[in-house]
Design a protein around this motif. Structure first.
Motif, PDB file in Angstrom:
ATOM      1  N   LEU A  58      41.030  -0.312 -43.597  1.00 28.44           N
ATOM      2  CA  LEU A  58      42.023  -0.955 -44.458  1.00 28.44           C
ATOM      3  C   LEU A  58      42.503  -2.204 -43.723  1.00 28.44           C
ATOM      4  O   LEU A  58      43.153  -2.103 -42.686  1.00 28.44           O
ATOM      5  N   PRO A  59      42.151  -3.392 -44.235  1.00 33.81           N
ATOM      6  CA  PRO A  59      42.543  -4.607 -43.530  1.00 33.81           C
ATOM      7  C   PRO A  59      44.029  -4.911 -43.694  1.00 33.81           C
ATOM      8  O   PRO A  59      44.620  -4.638 -44.734  1.00 33.81           O
ATOM      9  N   LYS A  60      44.622  -5.448 -42.620  1.00 37.57           N
ATOM     10  CA  LYS A  60      46.014  -5.899 -42.678  1.00 37.57           C
ATOM     11  C   LYS A  60      46.023  -7.336 -43.171  1.00 37.57           C
ATOM     12  O   LYS A  60      45.058  -8.061 -42.933  1.00 37.57           O
ATOM     13  N   PRO A  61      47.028  -7.802 -43.798  1.00 30.76           N
ATOM     14  CA  PRO A  61      48.224  -7.043 -44.179  1.00 30.76           C
ATOM     15  C   PRO A  61      47.951  -6.221 -45.433  1.00 30.76           C
ATOM     16  O   PRO A  61      47.158  -6.602 -46.281  1.00 30.76           O
ATOM     17  N   TRP A  62      48.596  -5.088 -45.532  1.00 29.29           N
ATOM     18  CA  TRP A  62      48.519  -4.270 -46.733  1.00 29.29           C
ATOM     19  C   TRP A  62      49.936  -3.956 -47.170  1.00 29.29           C
ATOM     20  O   TRP A  62      50.879  -4.061 -46.405  1.00 29.29           O
ATOM     21  N   ASN A  63      50.062  -3.580 -48.426  1.00 26.39           N
ATOM     22  CA  ASN A  63      51.383  -3.174 -48.903  1.00 26.39           C
ATOM     23  C   ASN A  63      51.384  -1.656 -49.088  1.00 26.39           C
ATOM     24  O   ASN A  63      50.345  -1.003 -48.939  1.00 26.39           O
ATOM     25  N   ALA A  64      52.521  -1.108 -49.419  1.00 22.49           N
ATOM     26  CA  ALA A  64      52.657   0.353 -49.529  1.00 22.49           C
ATOM     27  C   ALA A  64      51.721   0.924 -50.581  1.00 22.49           C
ATOM     28  O   ALA A  64      51.120   1.988 -50.376  1.00 22.49           O
ATOM     29  N   THR A  65      51.538   0.227 -51.687  1.00 22.91           N
ATOM     30  CA  THR A  65      50.661   0.711 -52.751  1.00 22.91           C
ATOM     31  C   THR A  65      49.216   0.781 -52.269  1.00 22.91           C
ATOM     32  O   THR A  65      48.513   1.764 -52.524  1.00 22.91           O
ATOM     33  N   GLU A  66      48.770  -0.247 -51.550  1.00 20.36           N
ATOM     34  CA  GLU A  66      47.400  -0.251 -51.026  1.00 20.36           C
ATOM     35  C   GLU A  66      47.188   0.876 -50.020  1.00 20.36           C
ATOM     36  O   GLU A  66      46.149   1.544 -50.034  1.00 20.36           O
TER      37      GLU A  66
END
Length: 78
Positions: A58-66
């Motif tokens: 999972l690449p950053k940046p991610w949000n809570a939904t992702e």
């Protein structure tokens, strides 16, 4: 002994990076699934930073939904 269904780990960490933690977990009787996250692109992992085959990133940046979607997919996969 505690059992874990999923470990969410950064790839690059001090002392023991995510791939090292993954390798150690493979010695458990029922190893958990892993989801790696990183600010580096997947193609940047070469040599000592190589990712274990089949472990999602999972690449950053991610949000809570992702993050929640990725965790749900991992828990729902066979």
């Amino acid at each position: 002994e505690a059992a874990f269904d999923l470990v969410v780990s950064d790839v690059v960490m001090p002392r023991a990076g995510g791939p090292m933690v993954y390798q150690a977990a493979q010695g458990l009787p029922d190893p958990p699934r892993f989801l790696f996250m990183s600010g580096y692109a997947a193609q940047d992992f070469r040599g000592s930073r190589s990712l274990p085959a089949g472990v999602p990133l999972l690449p950053k940046p991610w949000n809570a939904t992702e993050l929640l979607d990725a965790v749900r997919r991992m828990l729902d996969s066979p």
